[in-house]
Structure formats: C-alpha cells, structure tokens
Design a protein around this motif. Structure first.
Motif, PDB file in Angstrom:
ATOM      1  N   LEU A 150      92.110   4.970 -59.561  1.00  0.00           N
ATOM      2  CA  LEU A 150      92.863   4.013 -60.375  1.00  0.00           C
ATOM      3  C   LEU A 150      93.607   4.720 -61.501  1.00  0.00           C
ATOM      4  N   ASN A 151      94.782   4.193 -61.833  1.00  0.00           N
ATOM      5  CA  ASN A 151      95.553   4.733 -62.946  1.00  0.00           C
ATOM      6  C   ASN A 151      94.918   4.272 -64.257  1.00  0.00           C
ATOM      7  N   ALA A 152      95.391   4.817 -65.358  1.00  0.00           N
ATOM      8  CA  ALA A 152      94.831   4.490 -66.669  1.00  0.00           C
ATOM      9  C   ALA A 152      94.903   2.990 -66.967  1.00  0.00           C
ATOM     10  N   ASP A 153      95.908   2.303 -66.399  1.00  0.00           N
ATOM     11  CA  ASP A 153      96.055   0.858 -66.601  1.00  0.00           C
ATOM     12  C   ASP A 153      95.356   0.049 -65.506  1.00  0.00           C
ATOM     13  N   ASP A 154      94.488   0.700 -64.726  1.00  0.00           N
ATOM     14  CA  ASP A 154      93.694   0.086 -63.658  1.00  0.00           C
ATOM     15  C   ASP A 154      94.495  -0.321 -62.425  1.00  0.00           C
TER      16      ASP A 154
END
Length: 175
Positions: A150-154
């Motif tokens: 997942l990216n930092a922003d989910d």
C-alpha cells in the motif's frame, strides 16, 4: 534459523516448481486468482486488481527452479501509475502450515533501497533486479506468503500471494 523479511521473500519467490536434490516443492494457486506474468509462482490476491498503482508486466526467477542454499535472482518489470511515496508499506503474512511465522508491517521504501531505488518512485516503466540468498536450512513443509502493498495514503500498489511445499511429497508435509 533466523526468519526475516528477506527469507520470507526468498521463500515466496522460490515457490516455482521442483527443487533438485534433497528439497522438492509443489506450487499451488487458487483457480480464481490470476497469475503474475513471467516465470514465477506468484498470483494476485484478488481477481480484480485494475485499481493497483503498479501494473506488473513480468516477474522472472533465475535459476528456475531455485535451489536451497543458492542465490535467487529476481527480475521484475512493470508500470507505476502514481508516485510511490515515503511511508508506503507492505502488510506481510507468512505461514508455515497453520502456524503464523510473521504478521508485520514492513517499510516498502526500506526494501526498495536494497534494489537501489529510493522513494518517491516516480510514474513510468520500472525494472528491478534483486538477488536473494535462499537459506539451505529452509525447513520442509507448506509455506504461504501474502504481501499486500500500500502507498502512504493507503491506496493499493499491488497484492501478491504464493504457496510452496518444501521437502518430500505434499501429503508427507502438510500440517
């Protein structure tokens, strides 16, 4: 044997077909889960993965099949549709039979630095080559690996799974 993230990735990546000599393995994948293109044992976690930030073109293993105690080279190519930011992570679960060996969140950017990439990873075509030592002491048995990235922003980057049977016949080693 110390079972760390690199070992988990090696077990996941080395689930290709049969190991020569002492170890053997049997890769299984659910029929409803699409395979990752290339010479590898990976499947996507879900049938629908069109919203993933990364589209995987191929993942190839060399040697294939891998061998316990050897160096496995992993080559991956794909397209990144949105920048992968500092703070991106992997929810990693590794099971040995029914026993959960690892259930942890791993920093994706720390892992990509081992392949000479630094976050943020910008949009575009990306190729990665990574060498991983496969421990010769991998205990025989059934391993399953689930890696939700997942990216930092989910937002989902990708989600991959693999199942491997090391040592003996499948019926001899099921837990």
């Amino acid at each position: 044997m110390r079972f760390n993230t690199a070992t988990c990735l090696a077990v996941c990546a080395s689930a290709a077909s049969a190991l020569p000599g002492f170890f053997s393995q049997d890769v299984t994948a659910a029929d409803d889960k699409p395979s990752v293109p290339g010479s590898n044992p990976l499947v996507y976690c879900n049938a629908e993965h069109s919203s993933d930030i990364v589209s995987i073109t191929s993942v190839d293993l060399s040697p294939n099949p891998p061998a316990a105690g050897s160096t496995l080279e992993i080559k991956a190519t794909g397209t990144v549709y949105e920048p992968i930011l500092e703070g991106a992570y992997i929810n990693l679960v590794v099971k040995y039979g029914l026993i959960r060996l690892i259930n942890q969140e791993v920093d994706l950017c720390e892992q990509t630095e081992k392949a000479d990439l630094k976050c943020p990873i910008e949009k575009g075509v990306l190729s990665i080559t990574k060498s991983v030592e496969i421990p010769k002491e991998v205990p025989p048995g059934k391993y399953t690996v689930h890696a939700e990235v997942l990216n930092a922003d989910d937002k989902p980057i990708t989600c991959l799974e693999a199942t491997v049977q090391f040592g003996g016949s499948k019926s001899d080693n099921e837990l």
